[in-house]
Design a protein around this motif. Structure first.
Motif, short mmCIF file in Angstrom:
data_model
loop_
_atom_site.label_atom_id
_atom_site.label_comp_id
_atom_site.label_asym_id
_atom_site.label_seq_id
_atom_site.Cartn_x
_atom_site.Cartn_y
_atom_site.Cartn_z
N GLY A 155 -47.11 -76.89 9.14
CA GLY A 155 -47.36 -76.43 10.50
C GLY A 155 -46.97 -74.98 10.70
N GLY A 156 -45.84 -74.58 10.11
CA GLY A 156 -45.39 -73.20 10.23
C GLY A 156 -46.34 -72.24 9.55
N LEU A 157 -46.86 -72.62 8.38
CA LEU A 157 -47.80 -71.77 7.65
C LEU A 157 -49.13 -71.65 8.39
CD1 LEU A 157 -47.14 -73.02 4.00
CD2 LEU A 157 -46.53 -70.78 4.95
N LEU A 158 -49.62 -72.77 8.94
CA LEU A 158 -50.91 -72.77 9.63
C LEU A 158 -50.86 -72.02 10.96
CD1 LEU A 158 -52.04 -76.46 8.94
CD2 LEU A 158 -53.00 -74.37 7.95
N THR A 159 -49.74 -72.14 11.68
CA THR A 159 -49.65 -71.51 13.00
C THR A 159 -49.07 -70.10 12.94
OG1 THR A 159 -47.43 -72.42 13.40
CG2 THR A 159 -49.30 -73.77 14.10
N GLY A 160 -48.44 -69.75 11.81
CA GLY A 160 -47.82 -68.43 11.71
C GLY A 160 -46.48 -68.35 12.40
N SER A 161 -45.87 -69.48 12.71
CA SER A 161 -44.61 -69.50 13.47
C SER A 161 -43.39 -69.43 12.56
CB SER A 161 -44.54 -70.77 14.33
OG SER A 161 -43.23 -70.95 14.83
N LEU A 162 -42.57 -68.40 12.75
CA LEU A 162 -41.31 -68.30 12.00
C LEU A 162 -40.34 -69.38 12.47
CD1 LEU A 162 -39.48 -66.84 9.97
CD2 LEU A 162 -38.73 -65.35 11.83
N ALA A 163 -40.38 -69.70 13.75
CA ALA A 163 -39.47 -70.72 14.29
C ALA A 163 -39.71 -72.06 13.58
CB ALA A 163 -39.67 -70.88 15.79
N LEU A 164 -40.99 -72.40 13.35
CA LEU A 164 -41.29 -73.64 12.63
C LEU A 164 -40.88 -73.54 11.16
CD1 LEU A 164 -44.78 -74.92 13.91
CD2 LEU A 164 -42.51 -75.84 14.39
N LEU A 165 -41.19 -72.40 10.55
CA LEU A 165 -40.80 -72.21 9.15
C LEU A 165 -39.28 -72.23 8.99
CD1 LEU A 165 -43.31 -69.49 7.84
CD2 LEU A 165 -43.11 -71.87 7.08
N ALA A 166 -38.60 -71.61 9.95
CA ALA A 166 -37.14 -71.60 9.92
C ALA A 166 -36.59 -73.02 10.02
CB ALA A 166 -36.59 -70.75 11.07
N ASP A 167 -37.18 -73.80 10.93
CA ASP A 167 -36.72 -75.18 11.08
C ASP A 167 -37.06 -76.01 9.85
OD1 ASP A 167 -35.36 -77.06 12.68
OD2 ASP A 167 -37.26 -78.00 13.21
N ALA A 168 -38.23 -75.73 9.24
CA ALA A 168 -38.59 -76.43 8.00
C ALA A 168 -37.63 -76.05 6.87
CB ALA A 168 -40.03 -76.09 7.61
N GLY A 169 -37.23 -74.78 6.86
CA GLY A 169 -36.25 -74.32 5.87
C GLY A 169 -34.93 -75.04 6.04
N HIS A 170 -34.52 -75.18 7.30
CA HIS A 170 -33.31 -75.94 7.60
C HIS A 170 -33.45 -77.38 7.11
CE1 HIS A 170 -30.62 -73.34 9.76
NE2 HIS A 170 -31.57 -72.93 10.56
N MET A 171 -34.61 -77.95 7.39
CA MET A 171 -34.82 -79.36 7.04
C MET A 171 -34.89 -79.56 5.52
SD MET A 171 -37.39 -80.72 10.05
CE MET A 171 -36.99 -82.46 9.94
N LEU A 172 -35.41 -78.56 4.79
CA LEU A 172 -35.43 -78.66 3.33
C LEU A 172 -34.00 -78.70 2.80
CD1 LEU A 172 -36.72 -78.53 0.53
CD2 LEU A 172 -36.77 -76.03 0.76
N ALA A 173 -33.19 -77.74 3.26
CA ALA A 173 -31.79 -77.70 2.82
C ALA A 173 -31.05 -78.96 3.27
CB ALA A 173 -31.10 -76.47 3.39
N ASP A 174 -31.41 -79.43 4.46
CA ASP A 174 -30.72 -80.60 5.00
C ASP A 174 -31.10 -81.87 4.26
OD1 ASP A 174 -29.69 -78.83 6.72
OD2 ASP A 174 -30.80 -79.48 8.48
N SER A 175 -32.34 -81.94 3.79
CA SER A 175 -32.74 -83.10 2.99
C SER A 175 -31.91 -83.16 1.71
CB SER A 175 -34.24 -83.01 2.62
OG SER A 175 -35.02 -82.97 3.78
N ILE A 176 -31.77 -82.00 1.07
CA ILE A 176 -30.95 -81.92 -0.14
C ILE A 176 -29.49 -82.22 0.18
CG2 ILE A 176 -30.14 -80.39 -1.99
CD1 ILE A 176 -32.82 -78.86 -1.63
N ALA A 177 -28.99 -81.60 1.27
CA ALA A 177 -27.59 -81.78 1.66
C ALA A 177 -27.28 -83.22 2.03
CB ALA A 177 -27.25 -80.86 2.83
N LEU A 178 -28.19 -83.85 2.75
CA LEU A 178 -27.98 -85.25 3.13
C LEU A 178 -28.04 -86.16 1.90
CD1 LEU A 178 -30.12 -85.30 6.40
CD2 LEU A 178 -27.65 -85.63 6.27
N GLY A 179 -28.92 -85.80 0.95
CA GLY A 179 -28.96 -86.55 -0.30
C GLY A 179 -27.64 -86.42 -1.05
N LEU A 180 -27.10 -85.21 -1.10
CA LEU A 180 -25.80 -84.98 -1.74
C LEU A 180 -24.69 -85.73 -1.01
CD1 LEU A 180 -25.96 -81.17 -2.63
CD2 LEU A 180 -25.87 -83.08 -4.24
#
Length: 328
Positions: free
Chosen positions: A45-70
């Protein structure tokens, strides 16, 4: 002169901790699956819409997926029994993961600030409508994860780290919704990177507090809720036959289980076993120290030779005295 060394491993109530650990483990796994599942959609969604806010939140969620797995794996490891090499077990893995989580949040937040600065210098078009839809869906997922984790043990540094990650995602989704609404209403795209930076700064402050708490445990500092010198004076004042307490160390194994070692100088004729037993009970009931190693002494301290002055020497802590031989 007589010395008795008593190390009591029995009588600790770990039942509540095991119950918390089991339910927390399930909570973290559910949150990890929810976060990972939506992270891909938000990144697209962030890539298609050009939104940094969405990309930033996706970046958070990527790290958080790894962190929650750990975090889940840390809970898994913590349930293993102690070994001959790791005599305190794997409980401190949770603290290591909490500290690592804090560092990960720092890196992501700094990247978002850097990216936002570039966006402010050269604004890019943002599709407000699709951005709003993705952001709302993200908020719903993050709220679900937050409530799953919120019912867990918030005294646990590992659980606090997991909640912090999801809270960051929740704020990121809320910021993306606000940015999308502003862009739809006014067309002013700089709101997107501005709100991304504000969320990042808020997350940085909470990440710092988590890292400080984890570092305090890893450095074996006295837990914030305890005062070593006051505890030593309390034992001297309340336990009959104890003339002085010195060489006292107080630390936490994992942020919740408090431990101590100390020398208790006893009056001549005092029953050493009874004194040590009373000290242990006092530490457990009044100060929340579940595991204590107490060395009883009569007269001279074995560690300090002939020149030791038994005046309240609480500050005379030598690293060489760590007779508990614990592994971090």
């Amino acid at each position: 002169m007589a010395h008795t060394h008593s190390d009591d491993h029995s009588g600790h109530d770990h039942g509540a901790g095991h119950v918390h650990g089991s339910t927390d483990k399930k909570r973290v796994l559910i949150a990890a699956c929810l976060t990972a599942g939506f992270m891909v959609a938000e990144a697209l969604g962030g890539l298609l819409t050009g939104s940094l806010a969405l990309l930033a939140d996706a970046g958070h969620m990527l790290a958080d997926s790894i962190a929650l797995g750990l975090a889940w794996y840390a809970f898994h490891l913590a349930g293993r029994p102690a070994t001959g090499r790791l005599t305190y077990g794997f409980g401190r893995v949770k603290t290591l993961v909490a500290y690592t989580n804090g560092i990960a949040i720092f890196v992501i937040a700094l990247w978002i600030v850097y990216e936002a600065w570039g966006r402010l210098q050269a604004p890019v078009p943002v599709l407000g409508g699709p951005m709003l839809v993705v952001a709302i869906l993200g908020l719903l997922v993050n709220i679900s994860s937050f409530f799953v984790l919120h019912g867990g043990d918030r005294e646990s540094l590992n659980m606090r780290g997991a909640i912090l990650h999801v809270l960051g995602d929740l704020l990121g989704s809320a910021a993306a919704i606000v940015a999308a609404l502003v862009i739809l209403a006014t067309g002013w795209t700089p709101i997107d990177p501005i709100l991304s930076v504000l969320v990042s700064l808020l997350i940085l402050s909470t990440a710092w507090s988590l890292m400080r708490a984890a570092a305090q445990v890893l450095l074996e500092g006295v837990p914030p809720s305890l005062d070593r010198d006051l505890i030593a004076r309390d034992i001297e004042a309340t336990v009959q036959g104890v003339r002085e307490v010195h060489h006292m160390h107080v630390w936490s194994l994992d942020g919740t289980s408090n431990m101590a070692t100390l020398h208790a100088c006893l009056d001549e004729g005092v029953d050493a076993y009874q004194a040590v037993s009373t000290i242990k009970k006092r530490l457990a009931s009044e100060h929340g120290i579940s595991h204590a190693t107490v060395e009883s002494e009569f007269g001279q301290c074995a560690d300090d030779g002939d020149n030791h002055d038994h005046a309240h020497d609480h500050e005379h802590d030598t690293a060489a005295h760590h007779d508990h031989h614990h592994q971090a």
